[in-house]
Motif scaffolding. Structure first.
Motif, mmCIF file in Angstrom:
data_model
loop_
_atom_site.group_PDB
_atom_site.id
_atom_site.type_symbol
_atom_site.label_atom_id
_atom_site.label_comp_id
_atom_site.label_asym_id
_atom_site.label_seq_id
_atom_site.Cartn_x
_atom_site.Cartn_y
_atom_site.Cartn_z
ATOM 1 N N THR A 51 0.843 -1.204 0.000
ATOM 2 C CA THR A 51 0.000 0.000 0.000
ATOM 3 C C THR A 51 0.880 1.256 0.000
ATOM 4 O O THR A 51 0.501 2.277 -0.570
ATOM 5 C CB THR A 51 -0.956 0.047 1.222
ATOM 6 N N ALA A 111 -4.001 -13.131 -2.532
ATOM 7 C CA ALA A 111 -4.818 -12.024 -3.006
ATOM 8 C C ALA A 111 -3.915 -10.913 -3.543
ATOM 9 O O ALA A 111 -4.184 -10.328 -4.608
ATOM 10 C CB ALA A 111 -5.701 -11.497 -1.883
ATOM 11 N N THR A 112 -2.801 -10.646 -2.827
ATOM 12 C CA THR A 112 -1.881 -9.604 -3.285
ATOM 13 C C THR A 112 -1.225 -10.000 -4.602
ATOM 14 O O THR A 112 -1.080 -9.174 -5.515
ATOM 15 C CB THR A 112 -0.799 -9.344 -2.215
ATOM 16 N N LEU A 114 -2.467 -11.821 -6.823
ATOM 17 C CA LEU A 114 -3.481 -11.710 -7.863
ATOM 18 C C LEU A 114 -3.651 -10.255 -8.297
ATOM 19 O O LEU A 114 -3.771 -9.955 -9.485
ATOM 20 C CB LEU A 114 -4.806 -12.237 -7.300
ATOM 21 N N VAL A 115 -3.639 -9.357 -7.321
ATOM 22 C CA VAL A 115 -3.923 -7.954 -7.633
ATOM 23 C C VAL A 115 -2.704 -7.248 -8.224
ATOM 24 O O VAL A 115 -2.794 -6.606 -9.268
ATOM 25 C CB VAL A 115 -4.420 -7.204 -6.374
ATOM 26 N N VAL A 116 -1.551 -7.340 -7.559
ATOM 27 C CA VAL A 116 -0.393 -6.570 -8.040
ATOM 28 C C VAL A 116 0.705 -7.430 -8.659
ATOM 29 O O VAL A 116 1.630 -6.886 -9.260
ATOM 30 C CB VAL A 116 0.225 -5.703 -6.913
#
Lengths: 292, 378
Positions: A51, A111-112, A114-116
């Motif tokens: 973040t 999840a991270t 997957l996203v970034v």
């Protein structure tokens, strides 16, 4: 010349020690006050870095505004994690909490990813990079600032727990939840606030160190491991212990790497842990001393 | 009559999807690290491979079928890579395997490939001994450290005027191999080795190591490290105020490395089998389509995945079926025109004939300063 080397190793060790202490603080806080062994600790650290990259690179904020925003966001996230997840296993012993946080850590990493994605990310630093010399000793401004902010965070967390009403409520809840709730403390909120504080500390160290190194989705495992080493060295739940454990690990690694070999530097922490567990299993600082 | 043709066409159209359950694609299994400290490089390999598959499928596939890429995460560890291969062979029934990035992981899956008699092509693993094990199902479409050292030691020693060199490598077979090969060849050319140090994958702080480096006063620093470790290391070399010339092996000639390393990347040299700035027409086409798909220029690993997949799929096409022995025989006859030269295999399965380059990072771009074809080892 040899003295120069020694001083540089010592400086490296102290800088690393402060970083280790800072990244372990959230873990020891959550364990000491809540008796939750947080296996997702490294992932909170990682989320802080990611973040941090998002707010500095995408939103274009400067480092300190970004740090504040990350603190707010991760505190809210920690609060929600406690209210929606940790609360469900509270009072059922340590194992359900461990399983829950292990699951949470796996979820957060993937999840991270997957996203970034898995690429390392650059968190924009507070100042420009470049060497800074004190006689023969080289450091960077960024490191000095990180050490300063780290010490401020450690002191701030200590003050919150020792000097504020919230801190008093946290300690009361930890000592006797029943009595605390009879005295009118909303223990649910206190637990959530404690978890949020631990989570924020982990995330802030993640962003701070992300600006020196880089942030990456799968960094959490190593951070958790080192943090556990620090916390076991210092004594589970002890604040002073985390600082002492961090410095001990940092300096020991620096001297081992400096005078023996850098290739096996990760061995140092575990040898220290084995020695501590053999000779002083409660850690350098026992929790009892901290609680009194 | 016309109606009959139309009818049978219709019938074929309805029947085809029904009968084509298991055999409508040719499956190629891929094991790469998708998590862990080289995950980012593993992802580049996968991106290159996907581009190759997409291009071939757009051109009609092979043997009249589409190619299907089945990707598994081997995490760069022997145990996970073996599990991934077992799954790809047992469950997915792949015709050929590509992987597994780290040499140690590749060494672990080689016997598994041999056990199931599935051809295995690696586009990355560069430890020299892999092709010396006499595994007839293993092919390496990549350079070895020894070949790179042989190709560039002389140019490096002369161009950089190296007299005292420090060697830093990641603590695995690849890093150690690179350090050994380059220190041997550079020492033979008169550059004294003053320091050899290794660090673990995922290390973030190199100040202790660099303190020793500073005390050794080298004029050149050889580094064997991948994007993540390497970018932090190179950055910290400059943060320590060291101005020794930095050169090495790893995926340095990439936009991401340069972006992560910032101004500290200026002037460093990298010996790589591929750089997007190589000026062959085939490379320009490749760079254009890669950039269109991923909005980033391909690096060493993007090209490695692309080449490994093309070599494998073309061998299956030449074999005419998915029989392992036929594919293996076809692989030996490889004459693949890659973006970076032409790949052929020796009887040990080691690729040669392709070009390797020495690049210097200038103004945030990898500039090719020397190029040489990689000879077959003898």
């Amino acid at each position: 010349m040899d003295l120069d080397l020694f001083l540089q190793f010592l400086t490296n060790g102290v800088v690393m020690g402060v970083f280790y202490a800072l990244s372990a603080l959230g873990l020891t806080l959550i364990f000491g006050l809540m008796r939750v062994v947080n296996f997702a600790h490294g992932e909170f650290y990682m989320l802080g870095g990611v973040t941090g990259w998002f707010v500095t690179s995408y939103l274009g904020l400067d480092f300190f505004s970004g740090l504040a925003l990350v603190a707010v966001a991760m505190a809210a996230f920690g609060w929600l994690v406690d209210r929606f997840l940790i609360e469900r296993v509270r009072g059922q012993g340590e194992e359900p909490g461990i399983l829950l946080t292990i699951g949470l850590s796996i979820f957060l990493v993937n999840a991270t990813l997957l996203v970034v994605g898995p690429a390392p990310m650059k968190v924009a630093g507070a100042v420009a990079e470049g060497p800074l010399f004190f006689g023969p000793i080289a450091v960077t401004k960024l490191r000095l600032i990180a050490v300063g902010v780290g010490i401020a965070l450690i002191a701030g967390a200590h003050l919150i727990i020792r000097k504020t009403r919230l801190g008093a409520a946290m300690r009361a809840t930890f000592q006797d939840p029943m009595a605390a709730s009879l005295a009118g403390i909303r223990t649910g909120n206190v637990y959530a606030a404690t978890f949020a504080l631990g989570c924020t500390l982990a995330a802030l160290s993640g962003m701070l160190l992300g600006s020196i190194y880089s942030a990456q989705a799968s960094v959490g495992g190593l951070i958790s491991l080192k943090s556990f080493v620090v916390v076991i060295l210092g004594g589970m739940g002890s604040f002073a212990g985390a600082i002492a454990g961090g410095l001990l690990l940092g300096i020991a690694e620096a001297f081992w790497g400096g005078y023996v070999a850098t290739g096996m530097v990760d061995v140092v922490g575990f040898v220290l842990v084995i020695l501590i567990l053999l000779f002083r299993p409660q850690g350098l600082f026992s929790i009892r001393a901290e609680r009194a | 009559m016309k109606r009959l043709v139309l009818g049978s066409l219709l019938l074929a159209g309805v029947a085809a999807p029904l009968s084509a359950q298991a055999q409508d694609t040719i499956k190629i299994g891929m094991v790469e690290p998708l998590t862990g400290s080289v995950a980012y490089n593993g992802k580049s390999v996968v991106e290159g491979a996907k581009l190759a598959v997409e291009e071939m499928n757009a051109a009609g596939g092979i043997l009249g079928k589409k190619i299907e890429l089945v990707i598994e995460d081997g995490q760069c560890t022997p145990a996970n890579s073996v599990n991934a291969v077992e799954k790809l062979v047992q469950k997915d029934k792949v015709a050929a395997l590509v992987g597994a990035f780290c040499s140690s992981a590749t060494a672990a899956i080689m016997p598994v490939a041999q056990k199931y008699k599935i051809p295995l092509v690696t586009g990355v693993s560069s430890q020299a001994s892999l092709t010396e094990q006499g595994n007839p199902y293993f092919f390496r479409a990549a350079e070895t450290d020894a070949l790179m050292a042989k190709a560039f030691a002389k140019i490096l020693a002369n161009d950089l005027k190296l007299t005292k060199v420090a060697y830093i490598g990641v603590n695995d077979d690849w890093g150690r191999g690179g350090v050994e090969e380059f220190s041997r060849d550079l020492s033979a050319l008169g550059a004294k080795s003053v320091l050899t140090e290794y660090f673990d994958h995922g290390t973030t702080d190199f100040f202790t190591l660099l303190t020793k480096l500073r005390a050794a006063k080298p004029d050149g620093v050889f580094v064997a490290a991948e994007t993540q470790d390497g970018s932090i290391l190179v950055k910290q070399i400059r943060e320590m105020g060291l101005d020794a010339k930095v050169f090495g092996v790893g995926s340095w000639a990439t936009a991401d490395f340069i972006n992560l390393t910032g101004s500290a990347a200026e002037g460093i040299h990298a010996a790589v089998p591929y750089a997007s700035s190589m000026d062959a027409p085939r490379n320009q086409t490749f760079v254009k389509s890669y950039e269109a798909k991923y909005r980033i220029k391909p690096g060493k690993y993007g090209a490695a995945g692309y080449n490994a997949l093309n070599i494998t799929a073309q061998a299956i096409a030449r074999a005419g079926n998915t029989d392992a022995e036929a594919i293996r025989a076809a692989l030996y006859k490889t004459q693949y025109e890659a973006p970076n030269g032409v790949y052929r295999f020796t009887e040990k399965g080691q690729a040669y004939g392709f070009d390797a380059v020495l690049v210097r990072i200038e103004g945030g771009q990898p500039k090719v300063i020397a190029s040489t074809p990689v000879d077959a080892p003898h």
